[in-house]
Write a protein that holds these residues in place. Sequence first.
Motif, mmCIF file in Angstrom:
data_model
loop_
_atom_site.group_PDB
_atom_site.id
_atom_site.type_symbol
_atom_site.label_atom_id
_atom_site.label_comp_id
_atom_site.label_asym_id
_atom_site.label_seq_id
_atom_site.Cartn_x
_atom_site.Cartn_y
_atom_site.Cartn_z
ATOM 1 N N GLY A 52 50.566 87.271 16.922
ATOM 2 C CA GLY A 52 50.410 87.177 18.364
ATOM 3 C C GLY A 52 51.238 86.058 18.970
ATOM 4 N N ARG A 53 51.200 84.907 18.327
ATOM 5 C CA ARG A 53 51.969 83.769 18.846
ATOM 6 C C ARG A 53 53.469 84.040 18.759
ATOM 7 N NH1 ARG A 53 48.893 79.236 19.618
ATOM 8 N NH2 ARG A 53 50.439 77.681 19.007
ATOM 9 N N ALA A 54 53.885 84.748 17.722
ATOM 10 C CA ALA A 54 55.299 85.107 17.596
ATOM 11 C C ALA A 54 55.720 86.047 18.717
ATOM 12 C CB ALA A 54 55.554 85.749 16.236
ATOM 13 N N ALA A 97 58.582 85.280 21.480
ATOM 14 C CA ALA A 97 59.706 86.193 21.676
ATOM 15 C C ALA A 97 59.838 86.617 23.130
ATOM 16 C CB ALA A 97 59.530 87.430 20.790
ATOM 17 N N ALA A 98 58.704 86.735 23.816
ATOM 18 C CA ALA A 98 58.714 87.192 25.207
ATOM 19 C C ALA A 98 59.046 86.085 26.189
ATOM 20 C CB ALA A 98 57.364 87.812 25.567
ATOM 21 N N ARG A 99 58.551 84.857 25.900
ATOM 22 C CA ARG A 99 58.684 83.785 26.888
ATOM 23 C C ARG A 99 59.309 82.506 26.356
ATOM 24 N NH1 ARG A 99 53.065 84.493 28.148
ATOM 25 N NH2 ARG A 99 52.785 82.295 27.691
ATOM 26 N N GLY A 100 59.758 82.500 25.129
ATOM 27 C CA GLY A 100 60.278 81.265 24.566
ATOM 28 C C GLY A 100 59.141 80.321 24.249
#
Length: 211
Positions: free
Chosen positions: A141-143, A147-150
């Motif tokens: 989830g954190r990855a 990936a979506a928001r830096g």
Amino acid sequence: MTGRFITLEGGDGAGKTTQAELLSAWLVEHGRTVLRTREPGGTELGLRIREIVLHERGHVSPRAEALLYAADRAHHVETVVRPAIARDEVVLQDRYIDSSVAYQGVARGLGAEHIRSVSAWAADGLVPDLTILLDLDVTVGRARVTAARGDTFDRLESEAEAFHESVRQAFLDMAAAEPDRFLVVDAGGSTEDVQRAIRVAVAPLVAIDPA
């Protein structure tokens, strides 16, 4: 036809927004009026509270955080959610009382029952017809969020992995305690598979053929 209240829960990156969008489109295609909303931030007041609890630079004490969420919930339920249900709409809501129990009650250590009691009072006893728990490995989830928001995380997203593991387990414990209300879906599957499982559970509530 009656109004329905469906909530989506889960950790960061579990896909709540994507699945809510797909479910909303499917419901509209089948003639239902849908209200999509969230906590915090489903009202103008809620947007101001959201800025404080998620983006405030200074320290916000855990109890104050919990009460701010409860204040948002009280206003949101009274002014947005209940009126929509009364209009026979399907309310799809991103986070509700279960999030407060998991994040503030368990992960913040304030006590699950204390937070549930305060939250239930704030919501005047409103319980979802269905709670969809999108369960996902915390690291995955954190990855996804990265990936979506830096590296731009809000206050809760910035907490340590152990905090988020506590949140995940709290959600699973609640689902196990209330199997009639919860649908637990493996959010690590494909978007299509996750949505298919959700539609099968939602269909009887809204008298729609899930096929």
